[in-house]
Design a protein around this motif. Sequence first.
Motif, mmCIF file in Angstrom:
data_model
loop_
_atom_site.group_PDB
_atom_site.id
_atom_site.type_symbol
_atom_site.label_atom_id
_atom_site.label_comp_id
_atom_site.label_asym_id
_atom_site.label_seq_id
_atom_site.Cartn_x
_atom_site.Cartn_y
_atom_site.Cartn_z
ATOM 1 N N GLY A 55 0.324 -17.612 11.018
ATOM 2 C CA GLY A 55 -0.979 -18.084 10.535
ATOM 3 C C GLY A 55 -2.000 -16.971 10.540
ATOM 4 O O GLY A 55 -2.721 -16.767 9.551
ATOM 5 N N ARG A 58 -1.332 -14.670 7.693
ATOM 6 C CA ARG A 58 -1.797 -15.181 6.405
ATOM 7 C C ARG A 58 -3.316 -15.069 6.302
ATOM 8 O O ARG A 58 -3.849 -14.775 5.224
ATOM 9 N N ILE A 59 -4.006 -15.303 7.416
ATOM 10 C CA ILE A 59 -5.468 -15.184 7.405
ATOM 11 C C ILE A 59 -5.857 -13.747 7.074
ATOM 12 O O ILE A 59 -6.868 -13.501 6.405
ATOM 13 N N ASN A 61 -4.049 -11.826 5.191
ATOM 14 C CA ASN A 61 -3.275 -11.501 3.990
ATOM 15 C C ASN A 61 -2.053 -10.643 4.298
ATOM 16 O O ASN A 61 -1.764 -9.664 3.620
ATOM 17 N N ARG A 62 -1.362 -11.004 5.374
ATOM 18 C CA ARG A 62 -0.076 -10.377 5.689
ATOM 19 C C ARG A 62 0.977 -11.472 5.698
ATOM 20 O O ARG A 62 0.650 -12.646 5.594
ATOM 21 N N TYR A 63 2.250 -11.092 5.870
ATOM 22 C CA TYR A 63 3.309 -12.091 5.945
ATOM 23 C C TYR A 63 3.468 -12.635 7.357
ATOM 24 O O TYR A 63 3.863 -13.768 7.555
ATOM 25 N N ASN A 66 8.763 -12.089 9.822
ATOM 26 C CA ASN A 66 9.684 -12.731 8.867
ATOM 27 C C ASN A 66 11.052 -12.070 8.910
ATOM 28 O O ASN A 66 11.790 -12.098 7.953
ATOM 29 N N THR B 13 -11.803 -17.358 6.053
ATOM 30 C CA THR B 13 -10.423 -17.202 6.535
ATOM 31 C C THR B 13 -9.516 -18.278 5.948
ATOM 32 O O THR B 13 -8.350 -18.010 5.656
ATOM 33 N N ASN B 16 -8.512 -17.115 2.629
ATOM 34 C CA ASN B 16 -7.463 -16.102 2.755
ATOM 35 C C ASN B 16 -6.123 -16.755 3.028
ATOM 36 O O ASN B 16 -5.108 -16.400 2.435
ATOM 37 N N PHE B 17 -6.119 -17.703 3.975
ATOM 38 C CA PHE B 17 -4.874 -18.346 4.402
ATOM 39 C C PHE B 17 -4.206 -19.048 3.227
ATOM 40 O O PHE B 17 -3.045 -18.806 2.920
ATOM 41 N N SER B 20 -3.187 -16.726 0.184
ATOM 42 C CA SER B 20 -2.013 -15.876 0.319
ATOM 43 C C SER B 20 -0.739 -16.611 -0.090
ATOM 44 O O SER B 20 0.274 -15.981 -0.345
ATOM 45 N N ARG B 26 -2.599 -10.928 -3.172
ATOM 46 C CA ARG B 26 -3.305 -10.774 -1.904
ATOM 47 C C ARG B 26 -2.433 -10.071 -0.866
ATOM 48 O O ARG B 26 -2.937 -9.358 -0.017
ATOM 49 N N LEU B 27 -1.117 -10.312 -0.934
ATOM 50 C CA LEU B 27 -0.224 -9.749 0.075
ATOM 51 C C LEU B 27 0.147 -8.335 -0.343
ATOM 52 O O LEU B 27 0.931 -8.139 -1.263
ATOM 53 N N THR B 29 1.500 -6.083 1.669
ATOM 54 C CA THR B 29 2.560 -5.515 2.482
ATOM 55 C C THR B 29 3.793 -5.215 1.641
ATOM 56 O O THR B 29 4.211 -6.043 0.836
ATOM 57 N N GLN B 31 7.709 -4.806 1.852
ATOM 58 C CA GLN B 31 8.768 -5.198 2.780
ATOM 59 C C GLN B 31 9.746 -4.037 2.892
ATOM 60 O O GLN B 31 10.687 -3.939 2.124
#
Lengths: 391, 202
Positions: A55, A58-59, A61-63, A66, B13, B16-17, B20, B26-27, B29, B31
């Motif tokens: 959570g 996600r707040i 903006n990451r995974y 996982n 927030t 954002n939650f 995403s 938005r993500l 990252t 992998q």
Amino acid sequence: MTETADQIFVLAKHWLLGYAPAGWQPLLSAVLSVVPVLILFPLLFAITTVLERKGLGRIQNRYGPNRVGPFGFFQPIADGLKSLTKEDIVPLTADRVVHLLAPLLLVAAAFLAYGVLPLGRNMVIANLNAGVLYFFAIGSMVELAVFMAGWSSHSKYSLLGAMRAIAQMISYEVPLVLASVVVIMQAGSLSTVTIVEQQARYIGIFPHWFVFTPWGFAGFVLFMIAATAESNRSPFDLPEGESEIIAGYYIEYSGFKFALFFLGEYLGMFATSAMAITLFLGGWSAPLSILTWVPSYLWFFLKLLALIAGFIWIRGTLPRLRMDQLMNLAWKFMLPMALLNILTVGVWHFMPAGILRWLICVVMVVVPFLVLGRGLRREKKFEVRSYRYAE
Amino acid sequence: VVGEGILKGLAETARNFLGSYVEKDRLTTVQFPEERLPQIEASRSFPFLVYDGTDWQQGMRCVACQICEKECPPKCILIEKSKDKKPDATGKAQFYPAVFDIDISVCMSCQICVEVCPFDAIKMDVDFELSTDDRFGGLLLTKDKLAKSNEYYRTIHPTEAAAVDAALAEERAKAEARAKAAAEAKPAAAAQAQPSAGGEAR
């Protein structure tokens, strides 16, 4: 049918007890009540850690995690294995006995608090007639454990963390208890079971929860703020303060002792959340009278998960408070609000039901909130610092 | 009103939650083991030794001058100079490093060895996946692990390698021209210096 589903665990326990000889029944009954709690809540802790990390991710903006298992849901197992196999380091100058006892005491105190929490209809370990009092008495043991950890580590950071923790927890225990006094006044009982039963009534289809009254709402909000501070969670995580004093009172803990601290902290958070549910959100009762066919324990855990989600949301949003802000909030805002709230519930109790009672009580909550809020917001005047001796 | 800012922050927030899960943009990252960003040309990890041609032992540019060993701030390079000379890629007899070790557990990737090398023999690599379960042997790179071809250098740092190649080619051409001039001048000088006793011409 719905009755059976609701009482299935109670019936199962009685069925099992029937096989035991009469002399053993009280002991077996206690074990059968306690063991599920000892299994269920650590499991909930494991699930919460991974959900919290996802959570928060996600707040931001990451995974989030996982990698381990499907969607990273086996992460707690990996974490547990890691903390189990890690070396247990005790500082040379530490008080070894107290150093060992502190995490155990914290977890024990956290578990003891579950004794009076009704997890469903007829599902409470001990229906004490002073249940709420017992809960807060046990809750204050956490402070002792924290200070034991900070003092016995013989480290500056841990002592600083412990000092902060003591200052914070004692300050917030006052509004925590005062916020719950309103419920005790209205319910006229200290027993958690009675408090929930009083709220499990319906007006039309709407429930009779205390949170749906002006004083109940104010009390709930005050209780949740104080509960956040009591469980040392962000934005009140000064005792930990990773960026300031590294990990505060558990800096010298490693391996499984650290995991125990972690567990104790989360169990404390669940316990205070469960207490908030019991006092204000109607415990195991359904939110609408047409939904009473859903088993009571499911409602309880649904509410618990909702409050945990709220905690995570708050943690992902707010930055850490400064020490003076923390104290200002406790003593200048929450304490007077909680005291005035007690007055409000008195007015509510003695006025006849109706629109006028609502109006007066709403004013009695909103006006102090605005006035005290102005005091909190008072702008600081910034000016060039003048030195008395240096110039 | 007190708490207004908190509510605004909570709304942000929450956006954002939920966002995403909806907008993949938005993500940000990557992998890592499955996806990789393209290599940045300027990236540097640890030094390696360049060799010309196909045989790494013969083509190694390093002549064991030991300048890098002396300049290395954390002293992570160990060179043992050879006793004999062997022909290098251009056929000229040179000393060569009998031992050339870099301990990358000590190396701080400062690139000073690259800057001081007069022979363009040591360059920075881009390989960063160097983790090993042997913390001593696995992190001590010996000569055979360090030697990498000039073609590899061209693929990892194309611009820099082209400049180095051009400079080397120019230098070689100059050396060849000088050698040719010397070779031409030698018989002439010898012829000219015939009457007097030899030796001064050199």
